[in-house]
Design a protein around this motif. Structure first.
Motif, PDB file in Angstrom:
ATOM      1  N   GLY A  71       0.827  -1.202   0.000  1.00 23.74           N
ATOM      2  CA  GLY A  71       0.000   0.000   0.000  1.00 23.74           C
ATOM      3  C   GLY A  71       0.858   1.246   0.000  1.00 23.74           C
ATOM      4  O   GLY A  71       2.027   1.215   0.399  1.00 23.74           O
ATOM      5  N   PRO A  72       0.319   2.378  -0.444  1.00 25.71           N
ATOM      6  CA  PRO A  72       1.084   3.623  -0.530  1.00 25.71           C
ATOM      7  C   PRO A  72       1.475   4.210   0.811  1.00 25.71           C
ATOM      8  O   PRO A  72       2.321   5.103   0.880  1.00 25.71           O
ATOM      9  CB  PRO A  72       0.141   4.566  -1.295  1.00 25.71           C
ATOM     10  N   ASP A  73       0.862   3.709   1.899  1.00 29.73           N
ATOM     11  CA  ASP A  73       1.232   4.190   3.230  1.00 29.73           C
ATOM     12  C   ASP A  73       2.563   3.623   3.687  1.00 29.73           C
ATOM     13  O   ASP A  73       3.130   4.059   4.691  1.00 29.73           O
ATOM     14  CB  ASP A  73       0.147   3.834   4.244  1.00 29.73           C
ATOM     15  N   ARG A  74       3.100   2.634   2.940  1.00 31.43           N
ATOM     16  CA  ARG A  74       4.368   1.979   3.266  1.00 31.43           C
ATOM     17  C   ARG A  74       5.294   2.050   2.061  1.00 31.43           C
ATOM     18  O   ARG A  74       4.891   1.703   0.951  1.00 31.43           O
ATOM     19  CB  ARG A  74       4.129   0.514   3.646  1.00 31.43           C
ATOM     20  N   GLY A  75       6.522   2.517   2.292  1.00 29.49           N
ATOM     21  CA  GLY A  75       7.509   2.617   1.212  1.00 29.49           C
ATOM     22  C   GLY A  75       8.708   1.736   1.510  1.00 29.49           C
ATOM     23  O   GLY A  75       9.168   1.678   2.652  1.00 29.49           O
ATOM     24  N   MET A  76       9.217   1.054   0.479  1.00 30.81           N
ATOM     25  CA  MET A  76      10.313   0.096   0.658  1.00 30.81           C
ATOM     26  C   MET A  76      11.563   0.598  -0.040  1.00 30.81           C
ATOM     27  O   MET A  76      11.535   0.945  -1.222  1.00 30.81           O
ATOM     28  CB  MET A  76       9.901  -1.255   0.085  1.00 30.81           C
ATOM     29  N   VAL A  77      12.682   0.630   0.700  1.00 31.56           N
ATOM     30  CA  VAL A  77      13.996   0.948   0.137  1.00 31.56           C
ATOM     31  C   VAL A  77      14.810  -0.336   0.177  1.00 31.56           C
ATOM     32  O   VAL A  77      15.083  -0.868   1.245  1.00 31.56           O
ATOM     33  CB  VAL A  77      14.711   2.060   0.929  1.00 31.56           C
ATOM     34  N   PHE A  78      15.210  -0.823  -1.012  1.00 28.86           N
ATOM     35  CA  PHE A  78      15.905  -2.100  -1.110  1.00 28.86           C
ATOM     36  C   PHE A  78      17.416  -1.911  -1.002  1.00 28.86           C
ATOM     37  O   PHE A  78      17.939  -0.809  -1.121  1.00 28.86           O
ATOM     38  CB  PHE A  78      15.562  -2.780  -2.431  1.00 28.86           C
ATOM     39  N   GLN A  79      18.115  -3.041  -0.810  1.00 29.19           N
ATOM     40  CA  GLN A  79      19.575  -2.988  -0.705  1.00 29.19           C
ATOM     41  C   GLN A  79      20.207  -2.525  -2.003  1.00 29.19           C
ATOM     42  O   GLN A  79      21.075  -1.666  -2.022  1.00 29.19           O
ATOM     43  CB  GLN A  79      20.136  -4.357  -0.322  1.00 29.19           C
ATOM     44  N   GLY A  80      19.781  -3.088  -3.105  1.00 26.95           N
ATOM     45  CA  GLY A  80      20.303  -2.692  -4.408  1.00 26.95           C
ATOM     46  C   GLY A  80      19.474  -1.578  -5.012  1.00 26.95           C
ATOM     47  O   GLY A  80      18.410  -1.213  -4.497  1.00 26.95           O
ATOM     48  N   THR A  81      19.947  -1.040  -6.121  1.00 31.55           N
ATOM     49  CA  THR A  81      19.231   0.060  -6.784  1.00 31.55           C
ATOM     50  C   THR A  81      18.599  -0.400  -8.088  1.00 31.55           C
ATOM     51  O   THR A  81      18.252   0.418  -8.945  1.00 31.55           O
ATOM     52  CB  THR A  81      20.188   1.234  -7.052  1.00 31.55           C
ATOM     53  N   GLU A  82      18.437  -1.730  -8.260  1.00 27.08           N
ATOM     54  CA  GLU A  82      17.844  -2.247  -9.487  1.00 27.08           C
ATOM     55  C   GLU A  82      16.392  -1.802  -9.648  1.00 27.08           C
ATOM     56  O   GLU A  82      15.849  -1.850 -10.759  1.00 27.08           O
ATOM     57  CB  GLU A  82      17.908  -3.777  -9.505  1.00 27.08           C
ATOM     58  N   ALA A  83      15.763  -1.385  -8.547  1.00 27.25           N
ATOM     59  CA  ALA A  83      14.371  -0.943  -8.621  1.00 27.25           C
ATOM     60  C   ALA A  83      14.219   0.383  -9.346  1.00 27.25           C
ATOM     61  O   ALA A  83      13.116   0.749  -9.758  1.00 27.25           O
ATOM     62  CB  ALA A  83      13.778  -0.834  -7.217  1.00 27.25           C
ATOM     63  N   LEU A  84      15.328   1.136  -9.508  1.00 27.75           N
ATOM     64  CA  LEU A  84      15.261   2.372 -10.282  1.00 27.75           C
ATOM     65  C   LEU A  84      15.110   2.043 -11.765  1.00 27.75           C
ATOM     66  O   LEU A  84      15.603   1.018 -12.245  1.00 27.75           O
ATOM     67  CB  LEU A  84      16.532   3.209 -10.068  1.00 27.75           C
ATOM     68  N   PHE A  85      14.450   2.920 -12.492  1.00 21.23           N
ATOM     69  CA  PHE A  85      14.250   2.739 -13.924  1.00 21.23           C
ATOM     70  C   PHE A  85      15.377   3.452 -14.671  1.00 21.23           C
ATOM     71  O   PHE A  85      15.452   4.685 -14.672  1.00 21.23           O
ATOM     72  CB  PHE A  85      12.890   3.291 -14.356  1.00 21.23           C
ATOM     73  N   ASP A  86      16.254   2.686 -15.303  1.00 14.99           N
ATOM     74  CA  ASP A  86      17.436   3.259 -15.951  1.00 14.99           C
ATOM     75  C   ASP A  86      17.091   4.196 -17.101  1.00 14.99           C
ATOM     76  O   ASP A  86      17.885   5.074 -17.442  1.00 14.99           O
ATOM     77  CB  ASP A  86      18.350   2.140 -16.469  1.00 14.99           C
ATOM     78  N   TRP A  87      15.929   4.007 -17.726  1.00 17.98           N
ATOM     79  CA  TRP A  87      15.545   4.812 -18.882  1.00 17.98           C
ATOM     80  C   TRP A  87      14.844   6.121 -18.492  1.00 17.98           C
ATOM     81  O   TRP A  87      14.528   6.931 -19.354  1.00 17.98           O
ATOM     82  CB  TRP A  87      14.631   4.001 -19.810  1.00 17.98           C
ATOM     83  N   LEU A  88      14.615   6.313 -17.199  1.00 17.32           N
ATOM     84  CA  LEU A  88      14.009   7.556 -16.726  1.00 17.32           C
ATOM     85  C   LEU A  88      15.068   8.411 -16.045  1.00 17.32           C
ATOM     86  O   LEU A  88      16.021   7.896 -15.454  1.00 17.32           O
ATOM     87  CB  LEU A  88      12.889   7.269 -15.722  1.00 17.32           C
ATOM     88  N   THR A  89      14.905   9.716 -16.118  1.00 16.16           N
ATOM     89  CA  THR A  89      15.810  10.611 -15.408  1.00 16.16           C
ATOM     90  C   THR A  89      15.603  10.471 -13.905  1.00 16.16           C
ATOM     91  O   THR A  89      14.636   9.852 -13.441  1.00 16.16           O
ATOM     92  CB  THR A  89      15.570  12.075 -15.797  1.00 16.16           C
TER      93      THR A  89
END
Length: 282
Positions: free
Chosen positions: A86-104
């Motif tokens: 849910g949007p009330d909970r945000g997850m920060v992972f160990q790696g940064t693979e969750a970032l979208f490389d094609w977006l600024t």
């Protein structure tokens, strides 16, 4: 026409939310990952989960995020049962693979607001606000591949904060970073937490990191069927000096708890005496 969503400044952000785990047990098939976990986390608290490898720290965090459904017990956030992400909970992972490389960087940070239909002008304001908060106000138009590992983790934190969660879950977010970058981001995390007002649950293997950041440290037993061994309140003024006598005393107690759990695991494998003779146990 409906009014555009209002995003308050981080200094005026909503306060964190209370969390309760009541006799939580999580299984994967016949494997008991954690068992009988009961823990109350206060509004706005920074709690660290600490324990030996494989004790279920990340599994417990995933249950708070709604990725795993407990086989037993319950998980509630602000008194509401967790039944999924849910949007009330945000997850920060160990790696940064969750970032979208094609977006600024700015587009990564505002991905959530864009999916919710927030107008572009407001998204631009959100990107500016949260990138400044994490010290990346000059990186709007860069891509993740152009940033260092530490900077990418800051982007990931900003992206979570842009959704204005009341609970932030951090799964060893600095584990893959060099020691100097890690130390900088630990201090930044402390500052960002105090500014945002969110509740934070932070998984780590690092005793010094837990002492530096946490209001309380929950030490887990070794798995399988891991549980909470002890909970320590960190009664040290912020910003903290990890070399102070009080910090060193707490570190020694935490280390003793974890050493005991590691030895239990080794004894179960018939390895404890060999490890002690070789001096490989902490």
């Amino acid at each position: 026409m409906a009014a555009a969503p209002v995003v308050r400044s981080p200094a005026d952000a909503a306060r964190g939310v209370g969390v309760r785990l009541d006799e939580v047990g999580i299984r994967f098939g016949a494997f008991d990952a954690v068992q009988g976990i009961s823990l109350d986390i206060a509004d706005g608290e920074f709690l660290c989960l600490l324990g030996p490898s494989g004790c279920g720290k990340s599994t417990l965090l995933s249950a708070l995020a709604g990725f795993h459904v407990p086989a037993e017990g319950s998980v509630t956030v602000d008194g509401v049962p967790v039944e999924g992400p849910g949007p009330d909970r945000g997850m920060v992972f160990q790696g940064t693979e969750a970032l979208f490389d094609w977006l600024t960087v700015a587009q990564n940070v505002t991905f959530g607001p864009r999916m919710r239909g927030v107008p572009k002008a407001e998204r631009d304001r959100i990107a500016d606000e949260y990138l400044k908060l994490v010290g990346l106000g000059h990186c709007h138009d860069r891509f993740p591949g152009q940033l260092s590992g530490g900077m990418r983790q800051r982007v990931q934190i900003a992206r979570v904060l842009a959704n204005r969660p009341r609970l932030i879950l951090m799964d060893e977010p600095f584990g893959a970073l060099d020691s100097q970058t890690r130390e900088v981001l630990q201090r930044e995390t402390d500052r960002i937490w105090r500014t945002s007002g969110c509740t934070v649950v932070f998984v780590t293997h690092d005793i010094g990191e837990a002492i530096l950041l946490a209001d309380r440290v929950a030490v887990m037993t070794a798995g399988p069927a891991a549980s909470i061994k002890a909970v320590y309140t960190v009664e040290l003024d912020r910003p903290r000096d990890p070399t102070s006598p009080e910090a060193l005393d707490l570190a020694a107690r935490l280390r003793a708890d974890i050493r005991e759990e590691v030895r239990k695991t080794l004894r179960d494998q018939g390895l404890d005496e060999v490890s002690d003779e070789n001096g490989s146990l902490p």
